[in-house]
Every structure is written in C-alpha cells, then in structure tokens.
Design a protein around this motif. Structure first.
Motif, PDB file in Angstrom:
ATOM      1  N   GLU A 124     -34.535 -20.188  -1.423  1.00  0.00           N
ATOM      2  CA  GLU A 124     -34.421 -20.504  -2.508  1.00  0.00           C
ATOM      3  C   GLU A 124     -33.135 -21.692  -1.968  1.00  0.00           C
ATOM      4  O   GLU A 124     -32.599 -22.350  -2.789  1.00  0.00           O
ATOM      5  CB  GLU A 124     -33.446 -19.647  -3.762  1.00  0.00           C
ATOM      6  CG  GLU A 124     -34.979 -19.019  -4.332  1.00  0.00           C
ATOM      7  CD  GLU A 124     -35.300 -19.522  -5.186  1.00  0.00           C
ATOM      8  OE1 GLU A 124     -34.633 -20.475  -5.901  1.00  0.00           O
ATOM      9  OE2 GLU A 124     -35.861 -19.019  -6.586  1.00  0.00           O
ATOM     10  N   VAL A 126     -33.212 -22.817   0.815  1.00  0.00           N
ATOM     11  CA  VAL A 126     -33.255 -23.877   1.739  1.00  0.00           C
ATOM     12  C   VAL A 126     -33.569 -26.141   0.551  1.00  0.00           C
ATOM     13  O   VAL A 126     -34.240 -25.740  -0.902  1.00  0.00           O
ATOM     14  CB  VAL A 126     -34.479 -23.690   2.346  1.00  0.00           C
ATOM     15  CG1 VAL A 126     -34.405 -25.073   2.891  1.00  0.00           C
ATOM     16  CG2 VAL A 126     -34.076 -23.382   3.107  1.00  0.00           C
ATOM     17  N   ASP A 127     -33.395 -26.736   0.483  1.00  0.00           N
ATOM     18  CA  ASP A 127     -33.732 -28.041   0.136  1.00  0.00           C
ATOM     19  C   ASP A 127     -34.353 -28.776   1.304  1.00  0.00           C
ATOM     20  O   ASP A 127     -33.896 -29.260   2.096  1.00  0.00           O
ATOM     21  CB  ASP A 127     -32.883 -28.979   0.008  1.00  0.00           C
ATOM     22  CG  ASP A 127     -32.923 -30.428  -0.851  1.00  0.00           C
ATOM     23  OD1 ASP A 127     -33.990 -29.962  -1.554  1.00  0.00           O
ATOM     24  OD2 ASP A 127     -32.549 -31.042  -0.955  1.00  0.00           O
ATOM     25  N   GLY A 128     -35.474 -28.743   1.329  1.00  0.00           N
ATOM     26  CA  GLY A 128     -35.973 -29.138   1.873  1.00  0.00           C
ATOM     27  C   GLY A 128     -36.996 -28.178   3.501  1.00  0.00           C
ATOM     28  O   GLY A 128     -37.426 -27.222   2.379  1.00  0.00           O
ATOM     29  N   TRP A 129     -36.913 -28.455   4.307  1.00  0.00           N
ATOM     30  CA  TRP A 129     -37.086 -27.978   5.426  1.00  0.00           C
ATOM     31  C   TRP A 129     -36.387 -27.291   6.425  1.00  0.00           C
ATOM     32  O   TRP A 129     -34.936 -28.578   5.946  1.00  0.00           O
ATOM     33  CB  TRP A 129     -38.383 -28.367   6.395  1.00  0.00           C
ATOM     34  CG  TRP A 129     -39.678 -29.040   5.394  1.00  0.00           C
ATOM     35  CD1 TRP A 129     -40.013 -30.424   5.480  1.00  0.00           C
ATOM     36  CD2 TRP A 129     -40.523 -27.769   5.430  1.00  0.00           C
ATOM     37  NE1 TRP A 129     -41.212 -30.393   4.258  1.00  0.00           N
ATOM     38  CE2 TRP A 129     -41.230 -28.698   5.081  1.00  0.00           C
ATOM     39  CE3 TRP A 129     -41.188 -26.877   6.313  1.00  0.00           C
ATOM     40  CZ2 TRP A 129     -43.617 -28.716   4.690  1.00  0.00           C
ATOM     41  CZ3 TRP A 129     -42.188 -26.201   5.793  1.00  0.00           C
ATOM     42  CH2 TRP A 129     -43.054 -27.185   5.205  1.00  0.00           C
ATOM     43  N   GLY A 141     -38.079 -24.900   0.701  1.00  0.00           N
ATOM     44  CA  GLY A 141     -37.930 -25.222  -0.336  1.00  0.00           C
ATOM     45  C   GLY A 141     -38.668 -25.508  -1.694  1.00  0.00           C
ATOM     46  O   GLY A 141     -39.674 -25.847  -1.290  1.00  0.00           O
ATOM     47  N   GLY A 142     -38.299 -25.569  -2.665  1.00  0.00           N
ATOM     48  CA  GLY A 142     -38.718 -25.413  -4.354  1.00  0.00           C
ATOM     49  C   GLY A 142     -39.380 -27.521  -4.016  1.00  0.00           C
ATOM     50  O   GLY A 142     -40.452 -27.262  -4.321  1.00  0.00           O
ATOM     51  N   SER A 143     -39.046 -28.321  -3.617  1.00  0.00           N
ATOM     52  CA  SER A 143     -39.544 -29.014  -3.627  1.00  0.00           C
ATOM     53  C   SER A 143     -40.299 -29.651  -2.479  1.00  0.00           C
ATOM     54  O   SER A 143     -41.537 -29.968  -2.774  1.00  0.00           O
ATOM     55  CB  SER A 143     -38.027 -30.254  -3.291  1.00  0.00           C
ATOM     56  OG  SER A 143     -38.042 -30.540  -1.791  1.00  0.00           O
ATOM     57  N   PHE A 172     -39.611 -20.628  -7.425  1.00  0.00           N
ATOM     58  CA  PHE A 172     -39.740 -22.455  -7.506  1.00  0.00           C
ATOM     59  C   PHE A 172     -40.126 -22.695  -9.134  1.00  0.00           C
ATOM     60  O   PHE A 172     -41.389 -23.286  -9.314  1.00  0.00           O
ATOM     61  CB  PHE A 172     -39.713 -23.231  -6.438  1.00  0.00           C
ATOM     62  CG  PHE A 172     -39.367 -22.869  -5.769  1.00  0.00           C
ATOM     63  CD1 PHE A 172     -38.153 -22.688  -5.249  1.00  0.00           C
ATOM     64  CD2 PHE A 172     -40.377 -22.630  -4.298  1.00  0.00           C
ATOM     65  CE1 PHE A 172     -37.963 -22.091  -3.998  1.00  0.00           C
ATOM     66  CE2 PHE A 172     -39.979 -22.187  -3.217  1.00  0.00           C
ATOM     67  CZ  PHE A 172     -38.484 -22.130  -3.016  1.00  0.00           C
TER      68      PHE A 172
END
Length: 230
Positions: A124, A126-129, A141-143, A172
């Motif tokens: 949760e 993490v944005d991306g990797w 992450g969710g994206s 997510f």
C-alpha cells in the motif's frame, strides 16, 4: 481398493509410505507435469488455496471445509511443503490426490520474469515499484496493478505467498486479493486461514477456517520453524 486409494487413506492417517511407493508417486507426478505447459488453463468451478506450508492436519481441515478431491476442483498457488511439522506427508498426499501445479521443468532462476513473478509483493505504501525486503522480486503499488489489469482485461488478481491474519485480504480497490491457507502459521501466529471458491459463473465466496484442534494433531514430527520465517 486400488493402491492409490490405499496410499491416500494411509497418508490421511499421517502414516509414511514405503520408499518404493514414494518413488512411484514422484515418477507419476513427473509424467503429469512434463506434459503440461508453463501456463495452465483452469476451468471454473474451482477452489483457490494459498500457502499451506506443510501443516498437514490443517490441510485436512481445509479439505473438510472445501470438500474432498476429486469432487472439488482445487488450485493450490504454492508453498506446499516447507516449514510445517508434516511437510513430507503433505507433499506426498498432494501427489497422491493428483493435484496439478505449475510446470516444474526447471528451478526458479535468481532473476528475470519467473523470479519476479514468484517473489514480488503488493504494498500500500509504494507508488509504482519499490525494493523488496525478500532480496528478490519487487514491491508494487496500486498504479501498477491498475495498469496491468486494464492492459490484460483482468477483473482482479488472486495470489498467495504473504501471511494475512484474516485469511484473505483485498488491496487497491478490490483489484488484487491475497489468499492464505495455513492457519496459525508456524503454529504460533494466531491467524485464521481461507480458501476462495469460484462457481461456474465466477461468483466468489471466501471460506474461512481455524487450525485443526490440538488433540487431532498427534506428536509433532519436528521442531517449529525459526522466527525469521515469520
């Protein structure tokens, strides 16, 4: 009663098979696995199971909840035999029940797509990797999940490989779910376990279950796993 039926009943009582019988089961499993592709088609209805980690009597509880083979079509996502008190017996029973798994014509490499598929985890925060504390694979992450599901026309991802205390966990906005099927993991985590049942219309139902009662377990075959496995 056939030899295979006798072996299944014997293993359900946690009684070891003869060495010759073990070899014959492994050879039969090899025959099945080498004929299968790396990506195996699975038809619904199906019951999806997460890690069981050699917890033999807890696997028997799983079959009580989900139904016996072959009446129930099972998909086990992995981590069958490591760490539990009865890991060898668990592996042999899964072979005897003819439960099929991913093609194992080679060991998982130390890097590359197969390694990343095995060791990567959703996170949760993490944005991306991100870097994984496992030392292999990545955190994502969710994206990343949103993009992958959209590009591949997937409703949601079902995966295992991480302890979740409630037996299953959505992340997510219900785009990925972790299923964990080893209750009271390593015999001291206190978690419940779950399996995911999908009917012929892909309607889902999670079945949550507790660890097998202590009086049903018999004498442990070995010491519990070290704390670093938690």
């Amino acid at each position: 009663m056939s030899d295979l039926d006798r072996q299944i009943e014997q293993l359900k009582r946690c009684e070891p098979l003869k060495e010759s019988e073990v070899k014959a089961l492994c050879l039969k499993a090899m025959e099945i696995l080498v004929e299968e592709s790396n990506v195996q088609r699975v038809d619904a209805p199906v019951t999806i199971c997460g890690d069981i980690h050699g917890q033999f009597y807890d696997m028997k509880e799983l079959f009580k909840v989900g139904g016996d083979c072959p009446k129930t079509n099972y998909l086990f996502l992995g981590d069958f035999v490591d760490r539990g008190f009865y890991s060898v017996e668990t592996f042999l029973l899964l072979l005897a029940l003819k439960i099929r798994s991913i093609d194992r014509k080679q060991e998982v490499p130390h890097d590359g797509a197969m390694c990343d598929l095995l060791w990567s985890d959703p996170e949760e925060a993490v944005d991306g990797w991100g870097m994984s504390p496992r030392g292999a694979g990545y955190l994502f992450g969710g994206s990343v999940v949103t993009t992958f599901n959209h590009d591949n026309n997937i409703d949601y991802i079902c995966r295992a490989h991480q302890l979740v205390m409630e037996g299953y966990k959505w992340m997510f906005n219900h785009q990925i779910v972790t299923v964990w099927s080893a209750p009271n993991y390593c015999y001291r985590c206190g978690n419940v376990a779950a399996i995911l049942e999908l009917d012929e219309n892909l309607k889902r139902e999670f079945r949550v279950f507790q660890a097998a009662p202590q009086e049903a377990r018999g004498t442990p075959a070995k010491k519990p796993a070290p704390d670093y496995f938690l």
